[in-house]
Design a protein around this motif. Structure first.
Motif, PDB file in Angstrom:
ATOM      1  N   GLY A 108       1.144  10.848  11.095  1.00  0.00           N
ATOM      2  CA  GLY A 108      -0.392   9.643  11.704  1.00  0.00           C
ATOM      3  C   GLY A 108      -0.504   8.964  10.071  1.00  0.00           C
ATOM      4  O   GLY A 108       0.207   8.871   9.164  1.00  0.00           O
ATOM      5  N   TRP A 109      -2.186   7.987   9.900  1.00  0.00           N
ATOM      6  CA  TRP A 109      -2.268   7.983   9.713  1.00  0.00           C
ATOM      7  C   TRP A 109      -3.144   8.043   8.382  1.00  0.00           C
ATOM      8  O   TRP A 109      -4.208   8.622   8.850  1.00  0.00           O
ATOM      9  N   ARG A 110      -3.795   7.921   7.065  1.00  0.00           N
ATOM     10  CA  ARG A 110      -4.871   8.395   6.421  1.00  0.00           C
ATOM     11  C   ARG A 110      -6.113   7.278   6.059  1.00  0.00           C
ATOM     12  O   ARG A 110      -5.105   6.248   6.497  1.00  0.00           O
ATOM     13  N   GLN A 111      -6.316   7.984   5.229  1.00  0.00           N
ATOM     14  CA  GLN A 111      -7.887   6.932   5.645  1.00  0.00           C
ATOM     15  C   GLN A 111      -7.749   5.858   4.568  1.00  0.00           C
ATOM     16  O   GLN A 111      -6.630   5.656   3.570  1.00  0.00           O
ATOM     17  N   TRP A 117      -5.780   5.054   0.569  1.00  0.00           N
ATOM     18  CA  TRP A 117      -4.442   4.364   0.016  1.00  0.00           C
ATOM     19  C   TRP A 117      -4.693   3.464  -1.324  1.00  0.00           C
ATOM     20  O   TRP A 117      -5.086   4.045  -1.987  1.00  0.00           O
ATOM     21  N   VAL A 164       6.891   9.734  10.544  1.00  0.00           N
ATOM     22  CA  VAL A 164       5.330   9.539  10.069  1.00  0.00           C
ATOM     23  C   VAL A 164       4.221  10.386  11.583  1.00  0.00           C
ATOM     24  O   VAL A 164       5.068  10.401  12.613  1.00  0.00           O
ATOM     25  N   TYR A 213       0.638  -1.017  -0.095  1.00  0.00           N
ATOM     26  CA  TYR A 213       0.502   0.322   0.122  1.00  0.00           C
ATOM     27  C   TYR A 213       0.883   1.332  -0.351  1.00  0.00           C
ATOM     28  O   TYR A 213       1.748   1.542   1.041  1.00  0.00           O
ATOM     29  N   ARG A 220      -0.070   4.834   2.395  1.00  0.00           N
ATOM     30  CA  ARG A 220      -0.545   4.667   3.971  1.00  0.00           C
ATOM     31  C   ARG A 220      -0.459   5.820   5.037  1.00  0.00           C
ATOM     32  O   ARG A 220      -1.613   6.552   5.828  1.00  0.00           O
ATOM     33  N   ARG A 221       0.557   6.582   4.826  1.00  0.00           N
ATOM     34  CA  ARG A 221       1.381   7.171   6.165  1.00  0.00           C
ATOM     35  C   ARG A 221       1.162   8.614   5.846  1.00  0.00           C
ATOM     36  O   ARG A 221       1.694   8.681   4.609  1.00  0.00           O
ATOM     37  N   SER A 222       0.855   9.559   7.270  1.00  0.00           N
ATOM     38  CA  SER A 222       1.433  11.135   6.778  1.00  0.00           C
ATOM     39  C   SER A 222       2.328  11.088   7.189  1.00  0.00           C
ATOM     40  O   SER A 222       2.335  11.037   8.522  1.00  0.00           O
ATOM     41  N   THR A 223       3.555  11.953   6.672  1.00  0.00           N
ATOM     42  CA  THR A 223       4.713  12.691   6.580  1.00  0.00           C
ATOM     43  C   THR A 223       4.889  14.608   6.896  1.00  0.00           C
ATOM     44  O   THR A 223       4.802  14.987   6.424  1.00  0.00           O
TER      45      THR A 223
END
Length: 117
Positions: free
Chosen positions: A94-97, A101, A92, A65, A68-71
Motif C-alpha cells: 500500500g501507499w502511505r499518506q 513521505w 508493496v 520521496y 512512500r510505500r508500505s511493504t
C-alpha cells in the motif's frame, strides 16, 4: 548517479511533451523511429505508458520521496527446502499518506519544464 545517455532521453521526452506538445504515443513512436533502446532493453519498442511514467516521476525533476510505500515480506509458495536460504524480498502492500513521505532533493536529470495545460 545520473547516466548521461539516459538523461538525454529524459530531456528529449520532456522537451517533446512540453514544447512540441506531442502525445505520449507520438513520443513513443518518435523514440522507436530514432532507435532509442528502452532502459531495460526487455522490450523492442517504447510504450506510451512508459513515456507517461517518465513524465510523472518526480525524481527526473529533482525530488525523490522516501517512505512512500508500505511493504511486507513476500510469501513463499513453495515449501521450504533444507540448505536453501530464504530471500529477503519485499512486496508493496500500500501507499502511505503524503504527510508521511520524506522529500529528498536529488540532481535533476532533466531541465524542469512547466507542464502543459
Amino acid at each position: 548517479m545520473i547516466v548521461e545517455s539516459e538523461a538525454a532521453v529524459v530531456r528529449m521526452v520532456y522537451r517533446w511533451y512540453a514544447y512540441e506538445q506531442l502525445s505520449l504515443r507520438a513520443i513513443a513512436k518518435r523514440l522507436d523511429a530514432l532507435g532509442v533502446p528502452t532502459k531495460t532493453r526487455l522490450s523492442a519498442t517504447w510504450s506510451h505508458a512508459t513515456v507517461g511514467h517518465i513524465l510523472a516521476n518526480p525524481m527526473y525533476t529533482g525530488t525523490w520521496y522516501f517512505n512512500r510505500r508500505s511493504t511486507r515480506k513476500a510469501l513463499r509458495i513453495a515449501r521450504r527446502v533444507p540448505g536453501i536460504k530464504r530471500s529477503g524480498r519485499r512486496v508493496v502492500v500500500g501507499w502511505r499518506q503524503p504527510s508521511d513521505w520524506i522529500c529528498i532533493p536529488v540532481p535533476p536529470s532533466s531541465n524542469p519544464v512547466s507542464p502543459r495545460p
